[in-house]
Each structure stands twice: as structure tokens, then as C-alpha cells.
Design a protein around this motif. Structure first.
Motif, PDB file in Angstrom:
ATOM      1  N   THR A 197      39.094  -0.345-101.712  1.00 47.58           N
ATOM      2  CA  THR A 197      40.580   0.673-101.713  1.00 47.58           C
ATOM      3  C   THR A 197      40.233   1.705-100.965  1.00 47.58           C
ATOM      4  O   THR A 197      39.080   2.344-100.555  1.00 47.58           O
ATOM      5  N   SER A 198      41.290   1.794-100.042  1.00 44.81           N
ATOM      6  CA  SER A 198      41.322   2.889 -99.127  1.00 44.81           C
ATOM      7  C   SER A 198      41.291   4.329 -99.839  1.00 44.81           C
ATOM      8  O   SER A 198      41.672   4.509-101.166  1.00 44.81           O
ATOM      9  N   ALA A 199      41.036   5.280 -99.204  1.00 47.81           N
ATOM     10  CA  ALA A 199      40.904   6.723 -99.629  1.00 47.81           C
ATOM     11  C   ALA A 199      42.213   7.420 -99.896  1.00 47.81           C
ATOM     12  O   ALA A 199      42.584   8.201-100.769  1.00 47.81           O
ATOM     13  N   GLY A 200      43.158   7.026 -98.953  1.00 44.54           N
ATOM     14  CA  GLY A 200      44.574   7.697 -98.908  1.00 44.54           C
ATOM     15  C   GLY A 200      45.233   6.652 -99.451  1.00 44.54           C
ATOM     16  O   GLY A 200      45.272   5.280 -99.441  1.00 44.54           O
ATOM     17  N   PRO A 201      46.788   7.079 -99.547  1.00 47.10           N
ATOM     18  CA  PRO A 201      47.904   6.362 -99.909  1.00 47.10           C
ATOM     19  C   PRO A 201      48.471   5.630 -98.817  1.00 47.10           C
ATOM     20  O   PRO A 201      48.272   5.919 -97.465  1.00 47.10           O
ATOM     21  N   HIS A 202      49.316   4.592 -99.279  1.00 43.47           N
ATOM     22  CA  HIS A 202      50.163   3.945 -98.275  1.00 43.47           C
ATOM     23  C   HIS A 202      51.204   4.761 -97.532  1.00 43.47           C
ATOM     24  O   HIS A 202      52.006   5.439 -98.331  1.00 43.47           O
ATOM     25  N   ARG A 203      51.223   4.797 -96.271  1.00 44.71           N
ATOM     26  CA  ARG A 203      52.273   5.653 -95.593  1.00 44.71           C
ATOM     27  C   ARG A 203      53.094   4.937 -94.746  1.00 44.71           C
ATOM     28  O   ARG A 203      53.971   5.419 -94.039  1.00 44.71           O
ATOM     29  N   GLY A 204      52.883   3.480 -94.451  1.00 50.86           N
ATOM     30  CA  GLY A 204      53.600   2.690 -93.790  1.00 50.86           C
ATOM     31  C   GLY A 204      52.795   1.582 -93.121  1.00 50.86           C
ATOM     32  O   GLY A 204      52.974   0.490 -93.689  1.00 50.86           O
ATOM     33  N   ALA A 205      52.112   1.789 -91.821  1.00 52.67           N
ATOM     34  CA  ALA A 205      51.600   0.780 -91.122  1.00 52.67           C
ATOM     35  C   ALA A 205      50.030   0.518 -91.846  1.00 52.67           C
ATOM     36  O   ALA A 205      49.602   1.451 -92.168  1.00 52.67           O
ATOM     37  N   VAL A 206      49.517  -0.815 -91.622  1.00 54.03           N
ATOM     38  CA  VAL A 206      48.082  -1.179 -91.884  1.00 54.03           C
ATOM     39  C   VAL A 206      47.835  -2.327 -90.873  1.00 54.03           C
ATOM     40  O   VAL A 206      48.448  -2.736 -90.227  1.00 54.03           O
ATOM     41  N   ARG A 207      46.386  -2.274 -90.666  1.00 57.24           N
ATOM     42  CA  ARG A 207      45.793  -3.261 -89.858  1.00 57.24           C
ATOM     43  C   ARG A 207      44.833  -4.032 -90.318  1.00 57.24           C
ATOM     44  O   ARG A 207      43.763  -3.409 -91.113  1.00 57.24           O
ATOM     45  N   LEU A 208      44.681  -5.246 -90.270  1.00 60.50           N
ATOM     46  CA  LEU A 208      43.446  -5.854 -90.703  1.00 60.50           C
ATOM     47  C   LEU A 208      42.628  -6.406 -89.449  1.00 60.50           C
ATOM     48  O   LEU A 208      43.221  -6.954 -88.504  1.00 60.50           O
ATOM     49  N   GLU A 209      41.470  -5.961 -89.296  1.00 60.12           N
ATOM     50  CA  GLU A 209      40.873  -6.281 -88.154  1.00 60.12           C
ATOM     51  C   GLU A 209      39.340  -7.345 -88.304  1.00 60.12           C
ATOM     52  O   GLU A 209      38.374  -6.905 -89.069  1.00 60.12           O
TER      53      GLU A 209
END
Length: 506
Positions: A135-147
Motif C-alpha cells: 500500500t502507498s504511503a499517500g492517498p489517491h490524488r489522480g494518476a497512477v502508474r504500473l512499471e
């Protein structure tokens, strides 16, 4: 439902006996599993409106709607994601996904935005296996990327400035070519369907610079993480760092983590936030062998500030009320702390001969500073740590011909081998405060028998019961090594471990 016919006809294949339904840059879309409500995809300009039903993308099988295309090799897929409608299940999911096949139990990796704003990198390592997450340390703000880079997956999230930034965390999952990549939505409540908009969708092949030497000289990013031991074995990012940090410890109250970076020691709240430097006096060339006293008021450090660069052992008070005390100053050896006896009286450390290849385990009395040998034998003996009851000393050793974990009495007598896989290099046994478990780091055969280098791919965190009632299990796979979990790193309640994962800067 359309996918039920596809699955029956082609099982794990990618081609469909039915006509494909291309949409935008994706070759096809369909329900995965059998949701009660059929999903759909429509193109709104260059954005994708995806509706999906299904109980979840989790566990041993997934039910959702998927739009995909085939790819191979390294790939980044990103999108700006927003759910339509207020409310809904807080665990509804919309995200970007790489999937090995179209079966509900396929191996996969994704970055999922949840209805409550949680962002997580999820993955199923093997067909029909369980799902894990970071899980990410921060909340969802809009964009995400899978690398996807090589056999590893990473993720990025939108930061406060609106740009994508590395979220930290990684997992080794070698997808076979070709794989499927695309957009996914699951309602998490099979009685309804949910809709999300995906805008600014990109599929890019990253241009990665070649790193000829991934050793100590390599530039890396670091991620401080926690992992649940047992249950879902979820990982949580505490903070992602642009540079190297190493070797986290827990405070006695479970509220703070301590780590080293650039020769200094820092504290950071377990819930995340800003780091605060610990006052270690003039000793600011600390390596990653540090830890807390049994009462939680003092810290032992291994520092090499002197001109001869030998590591020496000191004790500092966390509140800075007492001067730094030197405990081990051996002019003929480098001294690296690893264990503190539960009664607070004895330090166990590794003595590395400055003029020979000896790696032995010694003890130092905290009050008198008297030192004495504990475990001395040909080869390498390293990583000593006391059991919570003080009766035993755990360590890793090459005495069997492999790097394995061992247990001895507290005085170093009666050694017993605990791990036995000659194909693994097992290092740094850490005993849970309740005395039930050993967490340790395990390297592959590509590592020299006596080495534990940084920035390696085949690195595993493993778990072994102290009573020998079961074989070791793999907790997770990551890009790491030296600095990942060198020192005691269990939470006081024995439910979690802290560790560091890494990513090459290139």
C-alpha cells in the motif's frame, strides 16, 4: 456472459473464437470470472469509461471487467482514474493491470485505486495463488502508474505537485511473453456494478540506462516498509526516499522506527512523516549495525569515524542526557553489533579481523567493557541475536559448507543447524519478541557463499518457526540485500517486521 464462452473455448489463451471488440488502444475487453452484472467499455474522446461488476480482485480468483492488449518486455502503463458516483463500497477498485492470462486465477500485478482513496500495488505470483499487496504511503490524488522493469514491478502515484512520483516498494514476478496489459474495474459487491473514468492513458516502453555495477557504488532509491507476518502478509510503505537508508529498528512502544543513512541515525513515526536525527555526538559515520537496549532508552551504534576506519561499538541515550560511551575498541578488528541480551548486560557482536579473514562472534560486558569470544570457528559466523528469554544465541554460519542459520546456547556452546538449503544464502536471523518466529533474509546461489551484497534481484524475506515445526516460508521477494534487514526489526507485538527495499537510479 461473453467471457464464459471465451474461457471455455481457449482456456489460458489470448485469442477468442468470438469477434474481438477493440476499444481505443486496447485489442479487446471482457468480464473476467462471472460477475452478476455484465461490464462494458466506451470511449469518450481519448478517455475510457469502464463499468464492472464482480466481488473483488483479490484472493485466489478475480471477478471484474478488463480492457487489454498484448505486450512483451518492459512497459509502463499509467492513467488518471476517477470513480463515477458518490458512496459505493470503500473497497471498489479501478486500476491499471498486467495479467499473464484471462483466467480468474491468473498471475498478475496491478495498481488499484480503492473507493476510500487507498492506492496499492497488488500481485498474484503464481496461478491459483494468493494475492498480496504493497500500500502507498499517500492517498489517491489522480494518476497512477504500473512499471514493469525486467522481472520486477514498481508503482508511482500522483504527488502533491500533480506529477507522478515513485511510491516505493517492489516485487519480483517474471511475466512470460506475451502478457496482457490494460484497465480494470471491480465493484467489490457482486450485487451492483461500478464505473470509473480513465483519462490520459499511456503505454510506454521505458528507456533504462545500463548500470554496469549494481554494488555499493550504485545510486539507489530506498523504501521503508512494514509487513504483516501472517494473514494477508500485506506490505505498507512508510516513506520513500530519494537516496539510501538502511536497517530499521522499532521503538519499545511500537510508535517509532530508527534507521541509518549517510552515517547518521534517524527516527521516523511508524505512521509516516518527517525524520528526526538522533544525537550520536561526533560519531556520525555509523554503519547499519545499530539497535535499542531492552528497556528502550539507549541505542547501540557501530561507528567508523576514526582515521583507521575500524568499526567500533558505542552506546548513546536516545534523549541525549548522557554522553556517548565507548564499549568495544579493538585495534585489531572491525566490530559490528548485532545482539543485546534481554538482561541488558551483554552485547553480542561480530569481530572481523583487520589483518585476516576471521569472522567470529564475541561478547562485550556493558558495564566493564570486558570482551570475550562466544563463537569461534573456521569460516564466517555473523549476525548474532539473543532469544527473548536469553537462553539462546542465533546466528548465521558457513560451518556446514553453506551459509545457514544456527542456534547455540547463550554462551556459544551446543550449536544446532536450523536451515539446510544449499542453494540459499541465509543471513541475519531476527527472533520475534514472543519467541515463536525467525525472520531472515535469503540470497540465491548467484551470491558468493560469504557475501551479503546490496542491490540483488533474487532476494527473499523468509520466516521459520523457532521450534522447527515447519519448513521456512517465503514472506516476499524484493530488490534488496545489504541494508534490507540487517538488525532486529520486529514490532514489539510480534505482528510485523520493518525492512528496506531498493530501486536502481537509472
Amino acid at each position: 456472459m461473453r467471457f464464459a464462452f471465451v474461457a471455455a473455448a481457449v482456456a489460458w489463451g489470448f485469442s477468442s473464437p468470438l469477434a474481438a471488440e477493440p476499444v481505443g488502444q486496447f485489442d479487446d475487453h471482457a468480464d473476467i470470472g462471472e460477475p452478476s452484472h455484465e461490464g462494458a467499455v466506451t470511449l469518450d474522446g481519448e478517455s475510457y469509461r469502464i463499468t464492472g461488476g464482480g466481488a473483488n480482485i483479490w484472493g485466489e480468483a478475480d471477478v471484474f471487467h478488463y480492457a487489454w492488449t498484448q505486450r512483451s518486455g518492459d512497459l509502463h502503463i499509467s492513467a488518471d482514474i476517477a470513480f463515477e458516483g458518490e458512496g459505493g463500497d470503500p473497497h471498489r477498485k479501478a486500476g491499471v493491470m498486467i495479467r499473464q492470462n484471462l483466467t480468474p486465477a491468473s498471475p498478475y500485478a496491478d495498481v488499484m485505486v480503492h473507493g476510500d482513496g487507498l492506492v496499492a500495488l497488488q500481485y498474484r505470483e503464481v496461478q491459483d495463488g494468493p494475492t498480496r499487496q504493497i500500500t502507498s504511503a499517500g492517498p489517491h490524488r489522480g494518476a497512477v502508474r504500473l512499471e514493469r522493469e525486467g522481472d520486477f514491478v514498481y508503482f508511482s502515484v500522483e504527488g502533491e505537485d500533480g506529477a507522478l512520483e515513485h511510491a516505493g516498494g517492489s516485487f519480483r514476478i517474471p511475466f512470460q511473453a506475451p502478457y496482457l496489459v490494460g484497465l480494470a474495474v471491480s465493484a467489490h459487491d457482486d450485487a451492483v456494478s461500478e464505473t470509473a473514468m480513465f483519462s490520459d492513458v499511456t503505454l510506454d516502453v521505458p528507456q533504462l540506462a545500463y548500470v554496469p555495477d549494481t554494488g555499493y557504488a550504485a545510486q539507489v532509491e530506498a523504501t521503508l516498509e512494514l509487513m504483516e507476518v501472517g494473514g494477508a502478509q500485506s506490505r505498507r510503505v512508510i516513506r520513500h526516499f530519494d537516496g539510501k537508508i538502511e536497517a530499521p529498528n522499532w521503538s519499545l512502544d511500537g510508535e517509532t522506527l530508527y534507521y541509518n543513512s549517510g552515517g547518521r541515525i534517524y527516527a521516523i513515526p511508524v505512521g509516516g512523516g518527517e525524520s528526526v536525527e538522533i544525537d550520536t555526538g561526533r560519531h556520525v559515520d555509523n554503519n547499519n549495525d545499530h539497535g535499542l537496549s531492552p528497556d528502550g532508552t539507549q541505542m547501540v551504534i557501530s561507528d567508523q569515524i576514526e582515521p583507521d576506519n575500524l568499526s567500533r561499538i558505542h552506546i548513546v541515550t536516545l534523549d541525549g542526557t548522557q554522553p556517548v560511551r565507548e564499549i568495544v575498541n579493538d585495534p585489531d578488528a572491525r566490530s559490528y553489533w548485532h545482539g543485546w541480551s534481554p538482561d541488558g548486560q551483554t552485547l553480542a557482536y561480530v569481530r572481523v579481523g583487520a589483518n585476516d579473514d576471521s569472522y567470529d562472534i564475541w561478547a562485550a560486558d556493558v558495564d566493564t567493557r570486558e570482551i570475550s569470544p562466544l563463537v569461534v570457528a573456521p569460516g564466517v559466523d555473523d549476525g548474532p541475536e539473543y532469544s527473548p528469554d536469553g537462553r539462546h544465541l542465533y546466528f548465521n554460519s558457513t560451518r556446514s559448507g553453506a551459509m545457514a542459520l544456527w542456534r547455540a546456547d547463550a554462551d556459544g556452546s551446543n550449536p544446532v543447524q536450523l536451515t539446510h538449503d544449499p542453494a540459499r544464502r541465509d543471513w541475519f536471523p531476527h527472533i520475534s519478541p514472543d519467541g515463536r518466529w525467525i525472520a531472515y533474509i535469503s540470497f540465491g546461489e548467484d551470491i558468493a557463499l560469504t557475501d551479503h551484497p546490496p542491490n540483488r534481484e533474487d532476494v527473499q524475506l523468509r520466516l521459520l518457526p523457532t521450534d522447527g515445526s515447519a519448513e521456512p516460508v517465503i514472506l516476499t521477494r524484493l530488490f534488496g540485500g545489504q541494508g534490507t534487514i540487517n538488525v532486529p526489526s520486529w514490532s514489539p507485538d510480534s505482528s510485523r517486521i520493518a525492512f528496506v527495499s531498493y530501486r536502481l537510479k537509472r
